[in-house]
Design a protein around this motif. Structure first.
Motif, short mmCIF file in Angstrom:
data_model
loop_
_atom_site.label_atom_id
_atom_site.label_comp_id
_atom_site.label_asym_id
_atom_site.label_seq_id
_atom_site.Cartn_x
_atom_site.Cartn_y
_atom_site.Cartn_z
N TYR A 51 45.75 56.66 28.52
CA TYR A 51 46.70 55.78 27.85
C TYR A 51 46.09 55.11 26.62
O TYR A 51 46.71 54.20 26.05
N ASP A 52 44.90 55.55 26.22
CA ASP A 52 44.23 55.02 25.03
C ASP A 52 44.07 53.50 25.10
O ASP A 52 44.31 52.77 24.14
N LEU A 53 43.68 53.02 26.28
CA LEU A 53 43.44 51.59 26.49
C LEU A 53 41.96 51.29 26.40
O LEU A 53 41.13 52.15 26.70
N PRO A 54 41.59 50.07 26.01
CA PRO A 54 40.16 49.72 25.93
C PRO A 54 39.48 49.80 27.29
O PRO A 54 40.04 49.36 28.30
N VAL A 55 38.28 50.36 27.31
CA VAL A 55 37.52 50.50 28.56
C VAL A 55 36.71 49.23 28.79
O VAL A 55 35.73 48.96 28.09
N TRP A 56 37.13 48.44 29.76
CA TRP A 56 36.43 47.22 30.14
C TRP A 56 36.04 47.35 31.60
O TRP A 56 36.88 47.37 32.50
N LYS A 57 34.74 47.45 31.85
CA LYS A 57 34.25 47.61 33.22
C LYS A 57 33.97 46.27 33.89
O LYS A 57 34.03 46.17 35.11
N THR A 58 33.60 45.28 33.11
CA THR A 58 33.25 43.98 33.65
C THR A 58 33.94 42.88 32.86
O THR A 58 34.48 43.11 31.76
N GLU A 59 33.89 41.68 33.39
CA GLU A 59 34.44 40.53 32.67
C GLU A 59 33.67 40.26 31.38
O GLU A 59 34.24 39.75 30.41
N LYS A 115 31.36 32.36 29.77
CA LYS A 115 31.63 31.03 30.32
C LYS A 115 33.00 30.53 29.86
O LYS A 115 33.76 29.95 30.65
N GLU A 116 33.34 30.76 28.60
CA GLU A 116 34.65 30.32 28.10
C GLU A 116 35.78 31.14 28.73
O GLU A 116 36.85 30.61 29.04
N LEU A 117 35.53 32.43 28.93
CA LEU A 117 36.54 33.26 29.58
C LEU A 117 36.81 32.76 30.98
O LEU A 117 37.97 32.67 31.40
N TRP A 118 35.77 32.43 31.72
CA TRP A 118 35.95 31.92 33.08
C TRP A 118 36.69 30.58 33.07
O TRP A 118 37.43 30.27 34.00
N PHE A 119 36.50 29.78 32.04
CA PHE A 119 37.19 28.50 31.95
C PHE A 119 38.71 28.69 31.94
O PHE A 119 39.44 27.92 32.57
N ASP A 142 32.59 42.53 29.39
CA ASP A 142 33.20 43.43 28.40
C ASP A 142 34.46 42.80 27.82
O ASP A 142 34.73 42.90 26.61
N VAL A 143 35.26 42.15 28.66
CA VAL A 143 36.47 41.49 28.20
C VAL A 143 36.12 40.34 27.24
O VAL A 143 36.74 40.20 26.17
N ALA A 144 35.13 39.55 27.61
CA ALA A 144 34.72 38.42 26.77
C ALA A 144 34.23 38.91 25.40
O ALA A 144 34.58 38.33 24.36
N ASN A 145 33.46 39.98 25.40
CA ASN A 145 32.96 40.52 24.13
C ASN A 145 34.11 41.03 23.26
O ASN A 145 34.11 40.85 22.03
N ALA A 146 35.11 41.67 23.88
CA ALA A 146 36.25 42.19 23.11
C ALA A 146 37.09 41.06 22.53
O ALA A 146 37.68 41.22 21.45
N ALA A 195 45.04 31.43 20.84
CA ALA A 195 44.26 32.35 20.02
C ALA A 195 43.72 33.51 20.86
O ALA A 195 43.71 34.67 20.43
N ILE A 196 43.28 33.21 22.09
CA ILE A 196 42.77 34.25 22.98
C ILE A 196 43.90 35.20 23.38
O ILE A 196 43.73 36.42 23.40
N GLN A 197 45.08 34.66 23.69
CA GLN A 197 46.20 35.50 24.08
C GLN A 197 46.67 36.37 22.92
O GLN A 197 47.08 37.52 23.12
N ARG A 198 46.64 35.85 21.71
CA ARG A 198 47.02 36.66 20.55
C ARG A 198 46.05 37.82 20.35
O ARG A 198 46.46 38.92 20.00
N LYS A 199 44.78 37.55 20.56
CA LYS A 199 43.78 38.62 20.47
C LYS A 199 44.02 39.65 21.57
O LYS A 199 43.93 40.86 21.34
N LEU A 200 44.32 39.18 22.76
CA LEU A 200 44.59 40.07 23.89
C LEU A 200 45.85 40.89 23.63
O LEU A 200 45.92 42.08 24.01
N LEU A 201 46.83 40.29 22.99
CA LEU A 201 48.04 41.02 22.62
C LEU A 201 47.71 42.18 21.67
O LEU A 201 48.24 43.28 21.81
N GLU A 202 46.80 41.93 20.76
CA GLU A 202 46.44 42.95 19.76
C GLU A 202 45.63 44.09 20.36
O GLU A 202 45.89 45.26 20.07
N VAL A 203 44.64 43.77 21.19
CA VAL A 203 43.71 44.80 21.65
C VAL A 203 44.16 45.48 22.94
O VAL A 203 43.65 46.55 23.27
#
Length: 429
Positions: free
Chosen positions: A115-123, A135-139, A125-129, A176-184
């Motif tokens: 489905y041409d989706l980003p490969v994120w194996k760990t949290e 720590k901020e992602l967990w918050f 990876d999500v934070a880096n993307a 801002a995080i959700q907008r980035k998540l919407l894009e990627v």
């Protein structure tokens, strides 16, 4: 246990965990006198569901362990397989689930590639993307039963039908995080060709145009659309597309929230949830996630409509069907639609179902579709009255001095039907 059985229990096959010491099951039923003495987890790596391509790849660290003879005799020490912080995260309340078949899942890269989706194996990876720290992602990705600083601002706006619509707008950093998540991520999720809302290149016009000039138009509305798309459904959607359980859970928490009520305890105000976590109106990711979650519903309804010679489109929670059928056939078709919608976990709003014939005004998302696409006569008369007051009759007036409200209405009509908008546009100098 034989040597062969011991090797099989470690390196493959079904894993089991003794639960005979538990007095009650996860559902609260008494286990005494029953045969439920072990829990089995398939570690074969086969399909997660029958006829699905998503593989049930397991995180070996979380599978039930079989102690080696040396470990049982105390000759070797237990090895540390994860850090303390990771263990606290994986076994915390946010990650808790009763479904053991989901708990151990890790990312299926082949499924994500399909489905041409980003490969994120760990949290991580999500934070880096997302360009933030772990720590901020967990918050933002922890569900708290007592929240001192809510991440959303809640307010109500009046509805045309009466009452108020609850809007939960994320605060600046989370937005801002959700907008980035919407894009990627979210914008890359597969969507049905029948969905016309919240998509580039689609609009109210594209959703209404296929229904122009049809004998009957059937319009239905999904009740409590956003609250029905719960945290669990979002997490399940992401797991189905290939993400592991920890990553899917983290993403689902970031993109959902529960309605909260302020409660004061010993002088401290806590915001406690009064509903399930769900996609909320106001979050940038909610429309895209809801569109993606309705993919199977769209396919089923489109297939049913095609079989009966009808046309189907969906704009957010508005379902519209049209075709050259008689009224009795249309009513029978409506009952089939209600059944499919119910099977997919949604409810049709009983007060917003309309069957419109050519003798009445046929509207789709506020657009008249009887003969041509456009606004109703009443709306155009109001617009003509505004134009008269502004001195635009017979093509006169200055476009630069027009109120923004009038310009917006004319622009909207131009999008729907440029021919109907010509009388309301000032003549060129």
């Amino acid at each position: 246990m034989s040597l062969g059985g011991w090797i099989k229990s470690i390196f493959g096959g079904s894993r089991k965990r003794d639960i005979s010491r538990l007095s009650t099951s996860a559902t609260g039923q008494d286990l005494e006198g029953s045969d439920a003495v072990e829990e089995r987890v398939s570690a074969s790596g086969g399909p997660l569901k029958e006829h699905h391509r998503r593989l049930a790849l397991r995180d070996k660290r979380l599978l039930p362990k079989v102690k080696s003879p040396a470990r049982q005799l105390g000759f070797t020490k237990k090895k540390r397989i994860m850090s303390v912080a990771e263990a606290e995260r994986l076994f915390g309340g946010t990650m808790r689930t009763r479904n053991r078949n989901l708990r151990d899942l890790r990312t299926d890269e082949a499924q994500l590639d399909r489905y041409d989706l980003p490969v994120w194996k760990t949290e991580e990876d999500v934070a880096n993307a997302l360009g933030i720290s772990l720590k901020e992602l967990w918050f933002f990705a922890i569900h708290r039963e007592r929240e001192r600083q809510p991440h959303y601002i809640t307010f109500g706006i009046p509805k045309r039908s009466g009452g108020k619509r609850i809007i939960m707008a994320p605060k600046r950093r989370l937005k801002a995080i959700q907008r980035k998540l919407l894009e990627v991520l979210v914008e890359k999720l597969p969507l049905s060709e029948n969905a016309h809302a919240f998509r580039r290149g689609r609009s109210i016009r594209s959703g209404a145009e296929p229904h122009v000039g049809k004998r009957f138009v059937l319009k239905l509305d999904l009740k409590d659309f956003f609250p029905t798309v719960t945290f669990a459904r979002v997490r399940g959607l992401l797991i189905a597309y290939g993400y592991g359980y920890p990553v899917a859970t983290t993403l689902a928490v970031v993109m959902t929230e529960a309605e909260r009520q302020p409660v004061e305890v010993e002088g401290t105000v806590f915001h406690v949830p009064v509903s399930q976590r769900h996609c909320v109106q106001g979050a940038p990711t909610s429309p895209g996630i809801c569109n993606a979650l309705l993919l199977r519903l769209d396919h089923r309804l489109a297939g049913l409509a095609k079989k009966r010679g009808l046309v189907y489109t969906r704009y957010a929670d508005d379902l519209t069907f049209s075709g050259e059928v008689d009224r009795a056939t249309a009513h029978n078709f409506r009952r089939l639609v209600n059944r499919i919608v119910s099977e997919e976990g949604f409810v049709v709003h009983p007060d917003k179902t309309r069957l419109m014939g050519q003798g009445n005004r046929q509207t789709v998302t506020g657009v008249v579709v009887n003969r041509t696409l456009g606004l109703s006569r009443q709306e155009r008369r109001r617009l003509r009255a505004m134009a008269h007051q502004l001195g635009l009759q017979n093509g006169g007036g200055d476009s630069g001095a027009l109120p923004a409200q009038f310009q917006g209405k004319v622009a909207y009509l131009s999008m729907l039907n440029p021919q109907q908008a010509l009388p309301f546009k000032p003549s060129a100098p």
